[in-house]
Design a protein around this motif. Structure first.
Motif, short mmCIF file in Angstrom:
data_model
loop_
_atom_site.label_atom_id
_atom_site.label_comp_id
_atom_site.label_asym_id
_atom_site.label_seq_id
_atom_site.Cartn_x
_atom_site.Cartn_y
_atom_site.Cartn_z
N ALA A 1 0.83 -1.22 0.00
CA ALA A 1 0.00 0.00 0.00
C ALA A 1 0.85 1.25 0.00
O ALA A 1 1.84 1.35 0.74
CB ALA A 1 -0.94 0.00 1.20
N GLU A 2 0.48 2.16 -0.87
CA GLU A 2 1.09 3.48 -1.00
C GLU A 2 2.57 3.47 -1.36
O GLU A 2 3.28 4.44 -1.14
CB GLU A 2 0.80 4.30 0.24
N SER A 3 3.04 2.37 -1.94
CA SER A 3 4.40 2.35 -2.49
C SER A 3 4.34 2.92 -3.91
O SER A 3 3.28 3.14 -4.47
CB SER A 3 4.94 0.92 -2.49
N THR A 4 5.49 3.12 -4.51
CA THR A 4 5.57 3.66 -5.87
C THR A 4 6.00 2.55 -6.82
O THR A 4 6.93 1.80 -6.55
CB THR A 4 6.57 4.82 -5.95
N VAL A 5 5.29 2.47 -7.94
CA VAL A 5 5.65 1.52 -8.99
C VAL A 5 6.03 2.34 -10.22
O VAL A 5 5.37 3.32 -10.55
CB VAL A 5 4.47 0.57 -9.31
N THR A 6 7.12 1.94 -10.87
CA THR A 6 7.62 2.66 -12.04
C THR A 6 7.74 1.69 -13.20
O THR A 6 8.13 0.53 -13.00
CB THR A 6 9.01 3.27 -11.74
N ILE A 7 7.40 2.17 -14.39
CA ILE A 7 7.61 1.37 -15.60
C ILE A 7 8.57 2.10 -16.52
O ILE A 7 8.59 3.33 -16.58
CB ILE A 7 6.30 1.06 -16.35
N HIS A 8 9.38 1.31 -17.22
CA HIS A 8 10.27 1.81 -18.27
C HIS A 8 10.03 0.92 -19.49
O HIS A 8 10.14 -0.30 -19.37
CB HIS A 8 11.75 1.70 -17.86
N SER A 9 9.70 1.54 -20.62
CA SER A 9 9.46 0.73 -21.82
C SER A 9 10.71 0.69 -22.68
O SER A 9 11.62 1.52 -22.54
CB SER A 9 8.30 1.30 -22.63
N ASP A 10 10.73 -0.25 -23.62
CA ASP A 10 11.85 -0.37 -24.54
C ASP A 10 11.89 0.78 -25.55
O ASP A 10 12.86 0.94 -26.27
CB ASP A 10 11.84 -1.72 -25.25
N ASN A 11 10.83 1.60 -25.59
CA ASN A 11 10.84 2.75 -26.50
C ASN A 11 11.05 4.08 -25.77
O ASN A 11 10.81 5.14 -26.32
CB ASN A 11 9.57 2.79 -27.35
N GLY A 12 11.48 4.02 -24.50
CA GLY A 12 11.86 5.23 -23.79
C GLY A 12 10.82 5.84 -22.86
O GLY A 12 11.08 6.83 -22.20
N LEU A 13 9.65 5.25 -22.76
CA LEU A 13 8.60 5.78 -21.88
C LEU A 13 8.89 5.40 -20.43
O LEU A 13 9.25 4.26 -20.13
CB LEU A 13 7.24 5.19 -22.28
N THR A 14 8.73 6.38 -19.53
CA THR A 14 8.84 6.13 -18.09
C THR A 14 7.64 6.75 -17.41
O THR A 14 7.30 7.90 -17.68
CB THR A 14 10.13 6.74 -17.52
#
Length: 131
Positions: free
Chosen positions: A55-68
């Protein structure tokens, strides 16, 4: 006779204007249909990544096309990244600004969501791609 030719000319002009109006209406309907079709197609090509995290942690995504992107898990531990383009993603769990777990190579296909769940036990966090 002059009146007859004049009334014929007016009749032809009226027919041409009706034809032009019908043609414009057909073009407008076609353009609207193409726009609606493109919008529907765009919706079909996007997807999402979601899952569970502390709960209330941060999740981050990074794509192979540069999106964060970053998102916080809600009070029930759910998170979601909507409207993502297909590709391969790295999904990370962060606590206090530090990456504590990550799942690499998360595939995202058109119109299919991927689920990545994170769990922490005694300050040891793990992540897994749900199948």
């Amino acid at each position: 006779m002059k009146t007859n030719k004049n009334s014929q000319a007016v009749g032809h002009a009226h027919q041409h204007s009706r034809y032009a109006l019908k043609l414009l209406a057909a073009i407008a309907v076609s353009a609207f249909g193409a726009t609606a079709l493109n919008a529907a197609y765009a919706q079909e090509t996007s997807s999402s990544i979601g899952g569970k995290a502390p709960a209330e942690s941060t999740v981050t995504i990074h794509s192979d096309n540069g999106l964060t992107r970053h998102v916080s898990a809600d009070s029930k531990g759910r998170y979601r990244f909507p409207a993502l383009i297909p590709g391969t993603y790295l999904v990370s769990l962060e606590k206090d600004g530090q990456t504590v777990a990550q799942v690499q190579g998360v595939p995202l296909f058109a119109s299919r969501a991927s689920k990545v769940d994170f769990a922490c036990d005694n300050d040891q966090c793990t992540g897994a791609l749900a199948r």
